[in-house]
Structure formats: structure tokens, C-alpha cells
Design an enzyme around this catalytic site. Structure first.
Site, PDB file in Angstrom:
ATOM      1  N   ARG A 103      12.592  11.349  12.678  1.00  0.00           N
ATOM      2  CA  ARG A 103      11.204  10.893  12.190  1.00  0.00           C
ATOM      3  C   ARG A 103      10.427  11.557  12.372  1.00  0.00           C
ATOM      4  NH1 ARG A 103       9.151   6.987   8.646  1.00  0.00           N
ATOM      5  NH2 ARG A 103       7.658   5.159   9.571  1.00  0.00           N
ATOM      6  N   THR A 376       8.282   8.043   0.266  1.00  0.00           N
ATOM      7  CA  THR A 376      10.088   7.967   0.060  1.00  0.00           C
ATOM      8  C   THR A 376      10.915   8.297  -0.984  1.00  0.00           C
ATOM      9  OG1 THR A 376       9.563   6.739   1.338  1.00  0.00           O
ATOM     10  CG2 THR A 376      11.304   6.248   1.443  1.00  0.00           C
ATOM     11  N   THR A 394      10.682  10.684   3.417  1.00  0.00           N
ATOM     12  CA  THR A 394       9.585  10.196   3.296  1.00  0.00           C
ATOM     13  C   THR A 394       8.245  10.860   3.702  1.00  0.00           C
ATOM     14  OG1 THR A 394       8.368   7.907   3.014  1.00  0.00           O
ATOM     15  CG2 THR A 394       8.977   9.009   5.111  1.00  0.00           C
ATOM     16  N   LEU A 395       7.712  10.735   2.359  1.00  0.00           N
ATOM     17  CA  LEU A 395       6.044  11.603   3.358  1.00  0.00           C
ATOM     18  C   LEU A 395       5.200  10.777   3.482  1.00  0.00           C
ATOM     19  CD1 LEU A 395       5.599  14.173   0.119  1.00  0.00           C
ATOM     20  CD2 LEU A 395       5.565  14.822   3.105  1.00  0.00           C
ATOM     21  N   ASN A 396       5.487   8.836   3.178  1.00  0.00           N
ATOM     22  CA  ASN A 396       5.132   8.057   3.043  1.00  0.00           C
ATOM     23  C   ASN A 396       4.359   7.738   1.810  1.00  0.00           C
ATOM     24  OD1 ASN A 396       4.379   5.362   4.248  1.00  0.00           O
ATOM     25  ND2 ASN A 396       2.555   5.880   5.275  1.00  0.00           N
ATOM     26  N   ASP A 418       1.961   4.154   9.060  1.00  0.00           N
ATOM     27  CA  ASP A 418       3.552   2.977   9.408  1.00  0.00           C
ATOM     28  C   ASP A 418       3.414   2.596  10.743  1.00  0.00           C
ATOM     29  OD1 ASP A 418       4.433   3.376   7.049  1.00  0.00           O
ATOM     30  OD2 ASP A 418       6.501   4.460   7.432  1.00  0.00           O
ATOM     31  N   SER A 448      10.862   1.706   7.565  1.00  0.00           N
ATOM     32  CA  SER A 448      11.578   0.656   7.394  1.00  0.00           C
ATOM     33  C   SER A 448      12.409   0.911   6.072  1.00  0.00           C
ATOM     34  CB  SER A 448      11.037  -0.499   5.700  1.00  0.00           C
ATOM     35  OG  SER A 448       9.548  -0.798   6.508  1.00  0.00           O
ATOM     36  N   GLY A 468      10.478   2.338  -1.251  1.00  0.00           N
ATOM     37  CA  GLY A 468       9.288   1.688  -1.788  1.00  0.00           C
ATOM     38  C   GLY A 468       8.905   0.358  -0.578  1.00  0.00           C
ATOM     39  N   GLY A 469       9.211   1.591  -0.162  1.00  0.00           N
ATOM     40  CA  GLY A 469       8.300   0.943   1.638  1.00  0.00           C
ATOM     41  C   GLY A 469       8.580  -0.326   1.809  1.00  0.00           C
TER      42      GLY A 469
HETATM   43  O1  DON Z   1       9.433   4.578   6.770  1.00  0.00           O
HETATM   44  C1  DON Z   1       8.925   3.714   6.160  1.00  0.00           C
HETATM   45  O2  DON Z   1       9.416   3.052   6.235  1.00  0.00           O
HETATM   46  C2  DON Z   1       7.916   3.921   5.092  1.00  0.00           C
HETATM   47  N1  DON Z   1       6.620   4.991   5.089  1.00  0.00           N
HETATM   48  C3  DON Z   1       8.425   4.115   3.634  1.00  0.00           C
HETATM   49  C4  DON Z   1       7.180   4.590   2.374  1.00  0.00           C
HETATM   50  C5  DON Z   1       8.361   4.626   1.179  1.00  0.00           C
HETATM   51  O3  DON Z   1       9.367   4.159   0.853  1.00  0.00           O
HETATM   52  C6  DON Z   1       7.093   5.145  -0.047  1.00  0.00           C
HETATM   53  N2  DON Z   1       8.531   4.914  -1.257  1.00  0.00           N
HETATM   54  N3  DON Z   1       8.416   4.084  -2.109  1.00  0.00           N
END
Ligand code: DON
Length: 567
Positions: A103, A376, A394-396, A418, A448, A468-469
């Protein structure tokens, strides 16, 4: 203005149209790719093919991981990169399990209130777009940690096909073309210039990333140091700082990937192994599944009223806990055993009944005595030796901070968003946080991401995950339940329409045009707020399932260009 901006980001992020959820046939099962020995399922055909070819050559799943991850950096710049980070959960053929945390982390010069204005209010643009939003990247440290510990082929042999792909180029898909177009203006704005991905591409055009090929060649020659202390690192820091960022060479040189103990819990006869903090994925998944376990959801039926109620109420309670208790375990004491223990979770669900929704305003994080608070993408790989991995990177946001390093050939993340910029104030995904996830130098921001491996009867059964955040956890949950409780194939489980609740905002988000209006009306009457507007799709799940005869079934999400390749 701020809200418009957030809405724009959110809708662009999920701009991929939900036009492909297969109508499931009543009788014939919908099966994904079936192979005998090995498989990669990822967001791009090229990446899955390169990973599978590495295994065909005799490499294992870990070798394939290194190749797949870098191939995604070439062909899937939406989320694959050298400028982001991720998590890997693995299960070796001998049953050994573990997890790797690569991370991103906050730079040394970061501080708690760095995204607040003079009135103490967050400025979302600052943590979401441009150089100040970037966390110290972990990707290259991650792949080298995996290779050092478990790799069997030389790094040159693994990465050469990726260098070739970057030089030869990849074909733009229609979904990709739309995304490039959606972000074109923002690319110009942030980079103050055109970039490789801001051109007017048509579907079928080829994009060659010659600079990225050269960077990968230097990495093959000089190893991880090339990125963290060498020419590439120096160029990267110069670029970030000249765009107003605060990452230094010291930040890069101090970065290390960390091996972590994954979260492990049982759900009926399944044993689930998922990502531990600094991701919230494993803990929340465990909480939700354990809260659901006493209910007979297979009898209620897939996506039926009582099933949706139970899952929503469990999700509401788990996400409330997430916002308070979870953060980087190296900075925050997290009572994981209590949080995922049955006594605590039974108590947590004790005020639920089927008559009426529990308003989120009546739910707080649970009280734990003695506790003091102080875009992500996912891929799954199984090899011919019986090793399995589950990786989410991910790139966020889509294309991260949108800042592109042209000399290196990669986008840089906006992972700093985040963190909880201010207690109680939502981030890009509407998630709120507290002290546990406040910004501090060198701290990892809460995630997440939920790369997950599931065992059945003590043997490997499924590898699964998704982008999917905030919806990652609930999408992984539904996919596992779809197979285990509702008897779906892996592909059907991935295809099935999804819904999501995250405590706040107090709404249940549904994929539009996928749920029966009568059902939604019944939920509404019980006090659930229905939202079919926010998100056209929820998650983009990829997974691999071992079938009873020992063959592998891939589940590649049609919501994207995801593809399974194997042999
Ligand atoms: O680490 C996380 O939870 C977020 N940065 C994930 C972002 C993400 O899944 C974007 N994609 N759809």
C-alpha cells in the site's frame, strides 16, 4: 462546487455502462472459461495472457503475478501502474497462507490537516487531483518482495514479455476509448500539457508506451532500487515536486512492502482468508459474513427481500465500525479479534428485525470495553502446482491523481484521499473516518481492497476480488454467497446484479434496471432508502473457482473488458 466536483469524479469513475449484465437462463448454467491446470483472470486480455504464458513456461503463480501486474501497468493505465500500490493474499499448494501489503504511504512531510482550508474544511481537490494527492508508491517494492520470496524464474524472463507489450502496443477497447475521452480535459488541466492518453483514440487504435518499456528495462537491470533510489526515482521525485508535490527521495528510499498476517475466519464450512489492515477488507468481510451466518439466506433466495435486509443491516453495522476502529495497524491499535468475534457481532445484530430498517442515525460504532481510540483493479491467479493468489491494486481514482510522469510512462496515485482528512467528513467514496485513519507521516491510508481466498474442506476453493472503492467489500461478499448459498457458477456469481450499503449515507445502492420494482417498493416500505442513480455498476469482480472435478472455472466481469486465460 465541491459537491459537483465529487459527483463528477464519481460518475466519471463509474462511467462504464452497465449494458452487459447477462440475463441468467433458468436452466442452463452460465459457465466461465474452464481450464485443467492454471488460469489468470484480470482486467485485460493481454495481462491475463502474459501471466498464463509465464506459467506455461514453468513459472508459478507468483512469477505470473509479477508479469500480470506490470502488464496491467501497460494495457490498463486506468488502475494498473508503477505509481500506485496494492495487496496480495496467497495460499500455497502446501496450505501456507499469507498476505503482502504494498500500500502507498503518506510522505514524511505530510500532516494531519494538510487538506483543510483556513476554516478547517476539507478541500477535496487537494487530496484527489494533482501532485499533492500522491502517496509514496508501493507497486515496485511489492512485485520484488513477491519475487524474492516465492519467484522461480529470473526477473528478466518474467518482465521481457511486458517490455515487448509496451513497445509493440496494445489495442484500445471501446470502453477504454470512452474513459480516455471522459478524462481528457482533466489530463490537460493537471499535466498542463498533452499526455500519451489524452489523444483522440478510436477503438482498435494501438498505444505504444516506449518510455514505460525503457523504465521496465532499467528495472530489469537494476532491480527495485532503480525505482526507489536510482535514475527512475530521481526523475519521479523531480516531476512530482515540480508539480507542487511533497514526496522526496528519502520517502522513496524508505518505502518497504510488508508481509502481514491475513484475516482468517470461518463461514459455515468455508474458511475465508482475506486482507488485514491497513485494508479494512478482511475485517469488514468477516464481520458481515459472521453477522449473516445465523440467517438462512439460501432459503430466503438470491436478491430477495429478507436476504437484502439481512445483508444490508450487517453491512451498515460493519461500515460504522470501519469508520472508527480501522487504520494502519503500525499506528493504531485495532481490536480485530473482538471485532470479528461472535459475542460482539451477535450483540451488534441484536436490535435488527425484519419489520423495519434500522436507521443509520441509530447505529454508532460498537462499544468495545477497554479499547482506547487513539480506480483499482483485481486479478486472480492459480497455477499448475496448486498455488493460488488474489491481488487487488489501485491508483485510487481513475488514473489516480491524473498526474502522468511522461519520462517514466506511468500515472501516479491519489491515494492520500483514502485518509480521513477531517473526522466525520466523507472522502471520495463517501466513507468517513476518525483518528485511526488520520494523516500522519509514513502512515498507510485505510483501504477497502479485499483480495480474498476461500478454502472448502481445507483445500483451495476460490480466489476472488474487485475494484469499486467502498463497494469492494460488499461485492466480494455477494460473489462468495452467490456460489456458496445460491448455487451459482463462478461466472453467474460475477454476473449477478449487486447492491451495497455502507452505513453512511443511509441508502442502499442498487445496480439500475437489475432489481424488481416490486421488491424495491417492499424495501422502501420498510424504511430502506433506495438509490439506483449513484452507480451504474457496482464492482468489477474477477475470480477463479475449483470445480468438484478439480478443473478451474474463471469468472471474468463483463462490466469491464475482463478476461480469463489459462490452460
Ligand atoms: O484502497 C481503497 O479502498 C481505494 N483506494 C480503492 C479505489 C477503488 O477501488 C477504485 N476502483 N474502482
Amino acid at each position: 462546487m465541491k459537491h459537483t466536483f465529487l459527483l463528477l469524479l464519481f460518475s466519471l469513475f463509474f462511467s462504464c455502462k452497465n449494458n452487459s449484465i447477462d440475463q441468467q437462463k433458468e436452466t442452463e448454467p452460465v459457465l466461465g472459461l474452464i481450464t485443467q491446470k492454471a488460469m489468470v483472470v484480470s482486467a485485460r486480455k493481454e495481462a491475463s495472457a502474459i501471466g498464463a504464458a509465464i506459467m506455461k513456461k514453468g513459472g508459478n503463480a507468483f512469477d505470473a503475478m509479477v508479469a500480470t501486474e506490470m502488464a496491467l501497468a501497460v494495457a490498463y493505465p486506468f488502475a494498473g501502474s508503477l505509481g500506485g500500490g496494492g495487496f496480495m493474499v496467497y495460499r500455497k499448494a502446501d496450505g501456507e497462507t499469507g498476505a503482502l501489503d504494498y500500500r502507498e504511504k503518506a510522505p514524511l512531510a505530510a500532516y494531519k490537516d494538510m487538506y483543510l482550508d483556513e476554516n478547517g474544511d476539507p478541500i477535496p481537490e487537494k487530496s484527489q487531483v494533482g501532485a499533492l494527492a500522491i502517496g509514496v508508491p508501493g507497486t515496485i517494492a511489492g512485485i520484488f518482495a513477491v519475487h524474492k520470496r516465492f519467484g522461480t524464474l529470473p526477473i528478466e524472463e518474467i518482465l521481457s514479455p511486458v517490455v515487448d507489450l509496451a513497445n509493440r502496443g496494445f489495442a484500445v477497447t471501446e470502453k477504454q476509448r470512452k474513459r480516455f475521452e471522459n478524462y481528457k480535459e482533466l489530463f490537460f488541466e493537471v499535466n498542463k500539457d498533452t499526455i500519451l492518453f489524452a489523444k483522440n483514440y478510436k477503438a482498435g487504435d494501438t498505444i505504444k508506451n516506449i518510455k514505460l518499456a525503457a523504465t521496465l528495462k532499467r528495472i530489469i537491470k537494476n532491480g527495485k532500487e532503480e525505482f526507489y533510489t536510482g535514475e527512475t526515482g530521481k526523475k519521479l521525485v523531480e516531476h512530482i515536486q515540480s508539480n507542487g508535490g511533497i514526496i522526496t527521495l528519502e520517502d522513496l528510499s524508505k518505502y518497504e512492502a510488508k508481509w502481514r498476517e491475513p484475516v482468517r475466519f470461518n463461514y459455515k464450512n468455508l474458511s475465508v482468508i482475506s486482507m488485514s489492515p491497513p485494508s479494512s477488507g478482511g475485517v469488514c468481510l468477516a464481520q458481515i459474513m459472521k453477522m449473516i451466518e445465523p440467517y438462512e439466506i439460501s432459503k430466503y433466495g438470491h436478491n430477495q427481500l429478507k436476504t437484502i435486509q439481512v445483508i444490508t443491516e450487517a453491512e451498515r453495522r460493519a461500515y460504522a465500525d470501519r469508520s472508527f476502529y480501522l487504520g494502519d495497524p503500525d499506528f493504531t491499535k485495532i481490536p480485530i479479534d473482538t471485532l470479528i468475534g461472535m459475542p460482539y457481532l451477535t450483540d451488534r445484530m441484536s436490535d435488527f428485525n425484519f419489520e423495519k430498517a434500522t436507521p443509520s442515525s441509530e447505529i454508532n460504532c460498537g462499544m468495545i470495553p477497554g479499547y482506547e481510540s487513539d480506480e483499482t483493479t483485481h486479478y486472480s491467479i492459480v497455477d499448475q502446482f496448486g498455488n493460488a493468489i488474489s491481488v487487488t491494486i489501485t491508483l485510487n481514482g481513475a488514473y489516480g491523481s491524473k498526474l502522468y510522469a511522461p519520462e517514466i510512462g506511468t500515472f501516479l496515485n491519489n491515494e492520500m484521499d483514502d485518509f480521513s482528512a477531517k473526522p466525520g467528513v466523507p472522502n471520495m467514496f463517501g466513507l468517513i473516518g476518525a483518528q485511526a485513519n488520520a494523516i500522519a507521516p509514513e502512515k498507510r491510508m485505510l483501504s477497502s481492497m479485499t483480495p480474498t481466498i476461500v478454502e472448502k474442506n481445507d483445500t483451495f476453493w476460490m480466489s476472488v476480488g474487485t475494484p469499486g472503492g467502498s463497494t469492494i467489500i460488499t461485492s466480494v461478499l455477494q460473489t462468495i454467497l452467490n456460489v456458496e448459498e445460491f448455487g451459482m457458477t463462478m461466472q453467474e456469481a460475477v454476473n449477478a446484479p449487486r447492491f451495497h450499503h455502507q452505513w453512511l449515507p443511509d441508502v442502499v445502492v442498487f445496480e439500475p434496471e437489475s432489481f424488481d420494482p416490486v421488491l424495491l417498493d417492499s424495501l422502501s416500505q420498510k424504511g430502506y432508502k433506495i438509490d439506483e442513480e449513484t452507480s451504474k455498476i457496482i464492482g468489477k469482480v474477477d475470480g477463479i473457482l475449483v470445480l468438484p472435478n478439480g478443473t478451474l472455472e474463471g469468472g471474468a466481469d463483463k462490466r469491464g473488458d475482463d478476461t480469463a486465460v489459462g490452460f
